[in-house]
Motif scaffolding. Structure first.
Motif, PDB file in Angstrom:
ATOM      1  N   TYR A 162      49.274  31.298  46.570  1.00  0.00           N
ATOM      2  CA  TYR A 162      47.974  30.742  46.953  1.00  0.00           C
ATOM      3  C   TYR A 162      47.554  31.285  48.316  1.00  0.00           C
ATOM      4  N   ALA A 163      48.447  31.218  49.300  1.00  0.00           N
ATOM      5  CA  ALA A 163      48.114  31.672  50.650  1.00  0.00           C
ATOM      6  C   ALA A 163      47.776  33.157  50.679  1.00  0.00           C
ATOM      7  N   THR A 202      46.732  35.168  48.169  1.00  0.00           N
ATOM      8  CA  THR A 202      45.495  35.533  47.473  1.00  0.00           C
ATOM      9  C   THR A 202      44.264  35.050  48.230  1.00  0.00           C
ATOM     10  N   VAL A 203      44.366  33.904  48.901  1.00  0.00           N
ATOM     11  CA  VAL A 203      43.249  33.461  49.752  1.00  0.00           C
ATOM     12  C   VAL A 203      43.028  34.465  50.877  1.00  0.00           C
ATOM     13  N   THR A 204      44.103  34.937  51.481  1.00  0.00           N
ATOM     14  CA  THR A 204      43.982  35.928  52.549  1.00  0.00           C
ATOM     15  C   THR A 204      43.318  37.197  52.051  1.00  0.00           C
ATOM     16  N   ALA A 205      43.740  37.655  50.874  1.00  0.00           N
ATOM     17  CA  ALA A 205      43.136  38.854  50.303  1.00  0.00           C
ATOM     18  C   ALA A 205      41.653  38.638  50.038  1.00  0.00           C
ATOM     19  N   ALA A 206      41.280  37.451  49.552  1.00  0.00           N
ATOM     20  CA  ALA A 206      39.876  37.157  49.254  1.00  0.00           C
ATOM     21  C   ALA A 206      39.035  37.140  50.521  1.00  0.00           C
ATOM     22  N   THR A 255      54.079  39.273  46.606  1.00  0.00           N
ATOM     23  CA  THR A 255      53.258  39.337  45.400  1.00  0.00           C
ATOM     24  C   THR A 255      54.001  40.064  44.279  1.00  0.00           C
ATOM     25  N   GLY A 256      54.864  40.996  44.638  1.00  0.00           N
ATOM     26  CA  GLY A 256      55.703  41.634  43.630  1.00  0.00           C
ATOM     27  C   GLY A 256      56.667  40.644  43.003  1.00  0.00           C
ATOM     28  N   LEU A 257      57.258  39.764  43.821  1.00  0.00           N
ATOM     29  CA  LEU A 257      58.168  38.745  43.302  1.00  0.00           C
ATOM     30  C   LEU A 257      57.424  37.751  42.410  1.00  0.00           C
ATOM     31  N   ILE A 258      56.191  37.419  42.812  1.00  0.00           N
ATOM     32  CA  ILE A 258      55.374  36.506  42.008  1.00  0.00           C
ATOM     33  C   ILE A 258      55.073  37.123  40.644  1.00  0.00           C
ATOM     34  N   ALA A 259      54.658  38.386  40.650  1.00  0.00           N
ATOM     35  CA  ALA A 259      54.340  39.065  39.395  1.00  0.00           C
ATOM     36  C   ALA A 259      55.568  39.156  38.495  1.00  0.00           C
ATOM     37  N   ALA A 304      45.954  41.482  44.557  1.00  0.00           N
ATOM     38  CA  ALA A 304      46.260  41.364  45.979  1.00  0.00           C
ATOM     39  C   ALA A 304      47.378  42.318  46.370  1.00  0.00           C
ATOM     40  N   ARG A 305      48.373  42.457  45.496  1.00  0.00           N
ATOM     41  CA  ARG A 305      49.472  43.374  45.795  1.00  0.00           C
ATOM     42  C   ARG A 305      48.952  44.806  45.941  1.00  0.00           C
ATOM     43  N   ALA A 306      48.020  45.189  45.070  1.00  0.00           N
ATOM     44  CA  ALA A 306      47.457  46.536  45.161  1.00  0.00           C
ATOM     45  C   ALA A 306      46.714  46.726  46.478  1.00  0.00           C
TER      46      ALA A 306
END
Length: 286
Positions: A173-174, A176-180, A237-241, A257-259
Motif C-alpha cells: 500500500y505504502a 504504490t501510493v508513493t508511486a502514484a 514490490t518484487g517480493l509482493i509480486a 510500481a516495480r517497473a
C-alpha cells in the motif's frame, strides 16, 4: 540486563539500536560495512568484529538486513556464536520463500524463531514508533525489545509467515501510493501545470493525508534524503509480486510500481528515497 545482538545497522537498524540502548538494554551491533556499526559506539553499543562475536551469549538476536540472502549470509557467519534456545527476531522484509529457509535454519540450530517485520521508515525507527508485526511463539525476552522499538505491537499468528504476509500487504500500500504521487506530479509537470496548484487541489480534501504531504513535499523540494530507498521499494514490490503469484492474485499496481522504481534506479536514483521514483516518468532525462 538483556543482551541484544543486532545484525544490520543501516537506515532502520541504526535508529533501532539507539532505542534499544535508551531502554537500558545491552546492545551488540554488527554491519557488513563496519563504519555504520562503529557510529553507534558513542551511544553505548558494543561493536562486534563479526556476526558470531555479536550473537555469542546474547538473549535476543535481531536481523535487520536488506534481503533474505543477506540474512542467510549473516546467520551462517554467526553459527559459531549461536546457542540453542536463543530467540531470533527476523525484523527485515525478506518475503515468504526466504522466510521458510530462515525458519528451517533456526530449527536446525535450536533457535526460537519469530517473524517480526516492522512497518515504518527512518523516522519511526529513530523515534521508537514502529509498528511491530509478530508471527511465531510468544517469548517474554522479546517484550522489552519490542517495547523499545515500537508504539504498536500486533500479534498476528503463532507461526512464522503470518507477520510477513501482513507486512507485504501493508508495505505494498505504502509503495504504490508513493508511486502514484510521483506519477501524478510528473504528469502535471509534463502537461505544463504548476505542481503547486496540484498540491493545492489535493490538500485539505478527502484525498489528503500526512503521507501524501510528506512524499509530495519530497518531490516538490527535491529532497530525497532516504527514509526507504528506491532500491528497497523495487525489492519489496518484487517480493509482493512473487507472493501474489503463489496465491493466484494479480497485483497490477505493485508490478507497475516495480517497473517505475527499476527505471528510477537505472537513472541513478536507487539510493535515494522512494519518492524519487518520480524520475521514472522522465526516462530520457538524466
Amino acid at each position: 540486563m538483556s543482551v541484544v545482538a543486532l545484525l544490520g545497522t543501516g537506515i532502520m537498524g541504526s535508529g533501532m539500536a539507539r532505542n534499544l540502548l535508551k531502554a537500558g538494554l545491552e546492545v551488540r551491533v554488527w554491519n557488513r560495512t563496519r563504519e555504520k556499526a562503529a557510529a553507534l559506539a558513542a551511544d553505548g553499543a558494543v561493536v562486534a568484529d563479526g556476526p558470531a562475536d555479536a550473537v555469542a551469549g546474547a538473549d535476543v538476536v535481531i536481523t535487520m538486513l536488506a534481503d533474505g540472502a543477506a540474512v542467510s549470509r549473516a546467520m551462517a557467519a554467526a553459527v559459531d556464536g549461536l546457542s540453542a534456545g536463543q530467540v531470533w527476531a527476523q525484523m527485515g522484509t525478506v518475503g515468504l520463500a526466504a522466510l521458510d529457509e530462515l525458519a528451517a535454519f533456526a530449527a536446525d540450530h535450536g533457535l526460537v524463531f519469530v517473524d517480526a517485520p516492522v512497518q515504518g521508515t527512518r523516522q519511526p525507527a529513530e523515534d521508537g514508533t514502529l509498528v511491530v508485526l509478530v508471527g511465531g511463539p510468544a517469548d517474554p525476552r522479546l517484550d522489552p525489545v519490542f517495547a523499545a522499538l515500537g508504539d504498536k505491537v500486533l500479534r498476528v499468528g503463532d507461526e512464522p509467515g503470518a507477520a510477513t504476509r501482513l507486512k507485504l500487504a501493508a508495505v505494498g500500500y505504502a509503495i504504490t501510493v508513493t508511486a502514484a504521487v510521483g506519477e501524478a506530479l510528473a504528469l502535471a509537470e509534463g502537461l505544463g501545470v504548476d505542481t503547486e496548484l496540484f498540491a493545492r487541489v489535493v490538500t485539505g480534501g478527502p484525498m489528503d493525508n500526512p503521507y501524501l504531504q510528506a512524499k509530495m513535499r519530497a518531490v516538490l523540494e527535491r529532497d530525497f534524503t532516504p527514509s526507504f530507498t528506491v532500491r528497497g521499494a523495487e525489492k519489496d514490490t518484487g517480493l509482493i509480486a512473487e507472493a501474489a503469484a503463489q496465491a493466484g492474485i494479480s497485483v497490477d499496481l505493485a508490478v507497475a510500481a516495480r517497473a517505475r522504481f527499476h527505471r528510477a534506479d537505472e537513472l541513478g536514483h536507487g539510493s535515494e528515497d522512494m519518492a524519487a521514483g518520480y524520475f521514472a516518468s522522465f526516462p530520457n532525462q538524466p
